[in-house]
Design a protein around this motif. Structure first.
Motif, short mmCIF file in Angstrom:
data_model
loop_
_atom_site.label_atom_id
_atom_site.label_comp_id
_atom_site.label_asym_id
_atom_site.label_seq_id
_atom_site.Cartn_x
_atom_site.Cartn_y
_atom_site.Cartn_z
N LYS A 23 -5.56 16.55 3.91
CA LYS A 23 -6.06 16.04 2.63
C LYS A 23 -5.43 14.73 2.20
N ASP A 24 -4.25 14.40 2.68
CA ASP A 24 -3.63 13.13 2.31
C ASP A 24 -4.05 11.99 3.22
N GLY A 30 -4.74 15.06 -6.14
CA GLY A 30 -4.18 15.54 -4.89
C GLY A 30 -4.88 16.76 -4.32
N LYS A 31 -5.88 17.29 -5.02
CA LYS A 31 -6.58 18.49 -4.55
C LYS A 31 -7.86 18.09 -3.81
N GLY A 32 -7.73 17.74 -2.57
CA GLY A 32 -8.90 17.39 -1.80
C GLY A 32 -9.41 16.00 -2.11
N PRO A 33 -10.55 15.62 -1.52
CA PRO A 33 -10.99 14.23 -1.54
C PRO A 33 -11.73 13.83 -2.81
N THR A 35 0.85 -1.19 0.00
CA THR A 35 0.00 0.00 0.00
C THR A 35 0.88 1.24 0.00
N PRO A 36 0.67 2.18 -0.92
CA PRO A 36 1.49 3.40 -0.92
C PRO A 36 1.38 4.13 0.41
N ALA A 37 2.51 4.66 0.86
CA ALA A 37 2.50 5.49 2.07
C ALA A 37 1.60 6.70 1.84
N LEU A 38 1.24 7.37 2.91
CA LEU A 38 0.33 8.50 2.77
C LEU A 38 0.92 9.63 1.95
#
Length: 815
Positions: free
Chosen positions: A458-459, A500-503, A273-276
């Motif tokens: 956001k991340d 990457g801009k918000g959810p 799983t990619p890190a945050l």
């Protein structure tokens, strides 16, 4: 074909299971009737009416009256990780409108198939290839530095052939020795204080190169245990309460928390799983998630002890509204403070450690509108749950887990079920207060979106389910679509567009077919479709668990596969292992069980629930059969959140009474997989959906392009409100009230060198419209009024019903 109507509990079709009459399992024949449908003789829908309830639990009569959750009150009508900077941190991780229905019931009341069509042999998603999850990075320890010593022969030679001693030489040697000692005194502290930490950071380790060794070596000059900021499997982690807990994660995960850098996103749930602070590739990286149901938004069957305490109250506790009333009246028993005690104890930091250790990379956290605000007369505990959601963000960040925040309850109720806050009627986009309640819901979404879109959060909070299980047939798909597009605009105004801009904005299907949502919103930026497929609330069968081995593959796989291609990211926000409705309070408090013939809506007895709920005596074969069903579900659904992580014990029996719904219990007793990747290939599909998603579906090129024709056809608000008439004929609020901005966490620590910014709760400073509030001097109906009520006279309508779109913020560099 089901037609929308103002009484959605009528004529509900239930999806047929792939079981036939009198199936032969071993040497015994089992009566396995198909789920009832309109074409089935003696068809009757499991429903509940006024006459079916005890006198002290009567539902409101009139349009929009809903059945309790699960009772079928709605119809289905037809390349490697890329590193990103963590906020305020230099630490990076480099690791890797068809109305033909295929659904016929509520996510809590439904089976999920395709009516008369068969899915057998249809393509569905699974991927048996091991490489699907990416390559495992292998770390390489640096070789230890050797120590040089003078050769033995040289010492012997010097001893044998010593030159005559001279005072001058002795003085020179003494000076040289002093200089060497002085140099060592400077270099050694410099090495441990500066050079070694920098070397570790350059090697990608966010903390000590070997925390365990540093703890055990009494000569170590590394940070003390309390100052360690990262660790892997077997390391000791300090919890929020100051206690230490052994971090066990055999999947290569690592925790990370530094009180001086609290928004660092270097943690990683598992190796695959990619890190945050890395990119989660939706459509390629699978979501293996679990719900934290019943925590910040209570439900009777998840936390039965809370409700059992007030089963004899007047009125009895049947939802959080009546539970809150009972608690407030019980000052001697703890009052409403009992709710916060539940928040403190039901889910803790250790749960997040266990979730990562179970191979899960996402949590879906239901919260309610009262985390933001309440109006006078609403008994809920206001805003306190938000402080515990902030804890969830901290814990998720610490263990590398992403969050799907799910708005589970809104003013007036979106479905009339107990989890919406109040059992009864649907007051969202329905009835005289339907539009005003929708305005208030939009502002709740706005306040939450502005908070989670800040760089600090956001991340971690990467998905926002803007409305859980709206009963779509009550308000109509057109009105719901208009609300969804307006909510999308609200979220994007807070966060901006692009990867990457918000959810992600997650839409529940509203119990309409998944196919009916394809292309509705144009190329909207990063949206996801959420369905909640369940098997257990249709016709009950005495078929054994083994007969359901491949049921999820045949009834869900093809449809989810198709939606991944037509809509984009599609997943199951909820599913469980239940194939019957057995379990304490599962249908609601005091409403009985279909399987045992005690259901208030009627129905013949099928058998005893003991075989399904007596988990302490499950045979090995029963556990194996349940696990097979879970694996098939996971493979067919592709991206999923099991409902739910934890079920609390009954205060009467002292044990879990709904075992099919607890992921944690299944892990402990062997009917849930230790590694969810084991599910890949269970359905043995030869023609799976092939990733990736289209670029605009993940925030890439073209994202956010919504044609003007779409925006116009779905303009807000709807022209007509169900059971309310024209939008101009129902009360509305004015957008002039003060905004209840959500606070950030309180940061504390014993060795903090500075206090990092937690944000001001508002990502887009240009979004300055007021909050929905009553027009001065006007009278409004109760937000929870029966939808059959007449609008107030004189009518009060507020300015700003058609909210102006706020400017989307330009990209800004994180500090």
């Amino acid at each position: 074909m089901a037609q929308p109507n103002p009484h959605p509990s009528n004529n509900i079709q239930y999806d047929p299971l792939p079981l036939t009459q009198d199936q032969d399992f071993g040497n015994q024949l089992y009566n396995a009737p198909p789920s009832p449908g309109p074409g089935t003789p003696n068809f009757s829908t499991p429903r509940i009416g006024q006459h079916d309830l005890p006198s002290d639990m009567a539902l409101p009569a009139g349009a929009g009256a809903s059945q309790p959750r699960f009772l079928g009150a709605a119809l289905y009508s037809e390349g490697g990780p890329q590193s990103r900077d963590s906020f305020a941190s230099s630490q990076h991780s480099l690791h890797g409108g068809d109305r033909g229905s295929e659904y016929n019931g509520s996510v809590y009341a439904l089976n999920d198939s395709v009516g008369s069509r068969t899915l057998t042999g249809s393509p569905y998603r699974d991927d048996p290839h091991d490489g699907y999850y990416g390559d495992n990075d292998q770390g390489h320890a640096m070789s230890p530095m050797g120590r040089s010593t003078a050769p033995k022969y040289l010492g012997e030679k010097q001893a044998m052939y010593a030159a005559p001693k001279s005072k001058r030489k002795v003085m020179i040697l003494a000076v040289l020795a002093s200089l060497i000692l002085l140099i060592l005194a400077v270099v050694i502290p410099l090495y441990f204080a500066v050079i070694r930490p920098r070397s570790n950071a350059a090697a990608g380790a966010p903390g000590s190169s070997d925390p365990a060794k540093d703890q055990d070596d009494p000569k170590s000059t590394a940070k003390p245990v309390s100052a360690l900021v990262s660790g892997g499997d077997g390391s000791m982690v300090t919890l929020d309460d100051g206690t230490q807990f052994k971090y066990v994660n055999s999947f290569g995960g690592r925790w990370y928390y530094d009180e001086n850098d609290p928004f660092n996103n270097g943690a990683k749930a598992q190796e695959w799983t990619p890190a945050l602070n890395e990119t989660f590739k939706y459509g390629i990286d699978r979501i293996h998630g679990v719900n934290l149901g019943g925590w910040l938004n209570t439900e009777p069957f998840i936390s039965p002890a809370l409700y059992e305490k007030y089963a004899s109250a007047t009125p009895p506790a049947i939802d959080e509204w009546t539970l809150s009333q009972a608690m407030r009246a019980d000052t001697a028993g703890g009052g409403i403070g009992q709710m916060e005690e539940h928040y403190k104890t039901f889910i803790t930091e250790k749960d997040f450690i266990e979730i990562a250790a179970a191979g899960l990379n996402y949590v879906r956290i239901p919260i309610a509108y009262w985390a933001v605000e309440v109006k006078p007369g609403e008994p809920f505990l206001e805003k306190v749950s938000w402080t515990y959601f902030l804890k969830a963000i901290k814990w998720a960040r610490k263990y590398g887990i992403r969050i799907n925040l799910d708005l589970h309850a809104i003013p007036g109720s979106q479905n009339g079920w107990n989890h919406s806050g109040r059992l009864g009627t649907v007051g969202f986009l329905n009835g005289p207060m339907g539009l005003a309640n929708a305005q208030r819901a939009l502002d709740t979404i706005r306040v939450i979106a502005e908070f989670i879109s800040q760089d600090q959060y956001k991340d971690v909070v990467t998905m926002f389910g803007i409305l859980n299980e709206p009963q779509g047939t009550t308000m109509g798909q057109d009105a719901l679509s208009r609300f969804y597009l307006e909510a999308y605009n609200v979220v994007r105004a807070a966060s901006g567009t692009g990867e990457g801009k918000g959810p992600y904005v997650s839409y529940h299907d509203g119990f309409f077919s998944r196919e009916s949502w394809a292309n509705v919103f144009g190329q909207a930026d990063r949206i996801a479709l959420d369905s909640h497929p369940y098997i257990c609330f249709g016709g009950q069968s005495d078929a054994p668990m083994s007969s359901y081995a491949n049921t999820p593959c045949s009834i869900w796989g093809s449809s989810f596969n198709a939606s991944m291609g037509s809509f984009g990211l599609t997943g199951a926000g909820e599913f469980s292992n239940a194939v019957t409705d057995c379990g304490l309070f599962l249908n609601g408090v005091g409403l009985g069980i279909r399987y045992e013939g005690t259901f208030k809506g009627g129905g013949a007895r099928v058998g005893s629930c003991d075989q399904w709920t007596d988990w302490q005596n499950y045979s090995p074969s029963m556990k194996s059969d349940i696990k097979q069903f879970a694996l098939a579900s996971m493979d067919a659904l592709q991206n999923w959140f099991f409902w739910t992580w934890k079920i609390g014990n009954s205060s009467v029996s002292g044990k879990v009474e709904t075992p099919a719904w607890s992921y944690q219990l299944g892990l402990e007793h062997g009917w849930m997989p230790k590694d969810p990747r084991e599910a890949a290939g269970t359905c043995k599909n030869a023609n799976p959906w092939q990733p990736p998603l289209q670029a605009w579906q993940t925030g890439g090129a073209g994202a956010g392009q919504i044609p003007a024709a779409v925006s116009s056809s779905l303009a807000w608000p709807p022209s007509v409100i169900s059971n309310g008439g024209p939008a101009s004929a129902v009360p509305t609020y004015t957008q002039t009230g003060p905004i209840p901005t959500l606070p950030g966490p309180t940061l504390t620590g014993t060795s903090m060198t500075a206090t990092p910014s937690v944000g001001n709760g508002w990502a887009n400073a240009n979004d300055n419209a007021g909050y929905a509030t009553e027009v001065a001097g006007c009278s409004y109906l109760d937000p929870w009024v029966n939808p059959a009520s007449a609008a107030p006279a004189p009518l009060c309508t507020g300015a700003g019903v058609r909210r102006e779109a706020q400017p989307v913020p330009e990209p800004t560099a994180a500090p």
